[in-house]
Design a protein around this motif. Sequence first.
Motif, mmCIF file in Angstrom:
data_model
loop_
_atom_site.group_PDB
_atom_site.id
_atom_site.type_symbol
_atom_site.label_atom_id
_atom_site.label_comp_id
_atom_site.label_asym_id
_atom_site.label_seq_id
_atom_site.Cartn_x
_atom_site.Cartn_y
_atom_site.Cartn_z
ATOM 1 N N LEU A 1 -5.632 13.157 -2.380
ATOM 2 C CA LEU A 1 -4.804 12.117 -1.778
ATOM 3 C C LEU A 1 -5.507 10.775 -1.955
ATOM 4 N N TRP A 2 -4.742 9.761 -2.377
ATOM 5 C CA TRP A 2 -5.272 8.421 -2.629
ATOM 6 C C TRP A 2 -4.427 7.379 -1.923
ATOM 7 N N LYS A 3 -5.065 6.314 -1.471
ATOM 8 C CA LYS A 3 -4.353 5.117 -1.022
ATOM 9 C C LYS A 3 -4.430 4.117 -2.163
ATOM 10 N N VAL A 4 -3.272 3.599 -2.558
ATOM 11 C CA VAL A 4 -3.198 2.666 -3.672
ATOM 12 C C VAL A 4 -2.631 1.348 -3.151
ATOM 13 N N ASN A 5 -3.418 0.288 -3.279
ATOM 14 C CA ASN A 5 -3.034 -1.030 -2.789
ATOM 15 C C ASN A 5 -2.825 -1.951 -3.985
ATOM 16 N N THR A 6 -1.630 -2.497 -4.102
ATOM 17 C CA THR A 6 -1.296 -3.388 -5.215
ATOM 18 C C THR A 6 -1.055 -4.800 -4.694
ATOM 19 N N LYS A 7 -1.790 -5.762 -5.263
ATOM 20 C CA LYS A 7 -1.638 -7.163 -4.860
ATOM 21 C C LYS A 7 -1.393 -8.026 -6.094
ATOM 22 N N PRO A 8 -0.422 -8.936 -6.015
ATOM 23 C CA PRO A 8 -0.211 -9.848 -7.148
ATOM 24 C C PRO A 8 -1.378 -10.829 -7.252
ATOM 25 N N GLU B 1 0.838 -1.191 0.000
ATOM 26 C CA GLU B 1 0.000 0.000 0.000
ATOM 27 C C GLU B 1 0.873 1.242 0.000
ATOM 28 N N GLU B 2 0.499 2.209 -0.808
ATOM 29 C CA GLU B 2 1.229 3.470 -0.859
ATOM 30 C C GLU B 2 0.238 4.608 -1.052
ATOM 31 N N GLN B 3 0.692 5.815 -0.799
ATOM 32 C CA GLN B 3 -0.131 6.990 -1.025
ATOM 33 C C GLN B 3 0.354 7.688 -2.288
ATOM 34 N N LYS B 4 -0.613 8.227 -3.039
ATOM 35 C CA LYS B 4 -0.295 8.961 -4.259
ATOM 36 C C LYS B 4 -1.164 10.207 -4.321
ATOM 37 N N ILE B 5 -0.727 11.135 -5.146
ATOM 38 C CA ILE B 5 -1.466 12.368 -5.374
ATOM 39 C C ILE B 5 -2.176 12.263 -6.722
ATOM 40 N N GLY B 6 -3.450 12.633 -6.737
ATOM 41 C CA GLY B 6 -4.217 12.695 -7.967
ATOM 42 C C GLY B 6 -4.651 14.127 -8.215
ATOM 43 N N LEU B 7 -5.411 14.336 -9.249
ATOM 44 C CA LEU B 7 -5.880 15.673 -9.594
ATOM 45 C C LEU B 7 -7.351 15.606 -9.950
ATOM 46 N N ASN B 8 -8.159 16.387 -9.247
ATOM 47 C CA ASN B 8 -9.596 16.426 -9.462
ATOM 48 C C ASN B 8 -9.953 17.844 -9.889
#
Length: 83
Positions: A15-22, A2-9
């Motif tokens: 601010l977004w939480k992005v969770n990546t799972k294989p 899980e990481e945090q990223k910045i988006g644009l609205n």
Amino acid sequence: MEEQKIGLNNKNFTLWKVNTKPLFIRGQLKGYKITNKFVKEITNEIENFYGLSLDLTLKGKGTFTEFIETKAQREKREKLKTL
């Protein structure tokens, strides 16, 4: 992971939480399931988020999930199409 990223609205940063799972099927890595969850708008506090990556695909609000297949899986699928 899980990481945090910045988006644009529109004109506001978000601010977004992005969770990546294989994703494994029968023991083989097929790709990655990515869940993007909107946290909040951060227009007045952007200086607190330096160092986070900007991802222009993160727009709007809410949660959405996407699937990114591996290069090997995509090549295998495309090869089967041509048979």
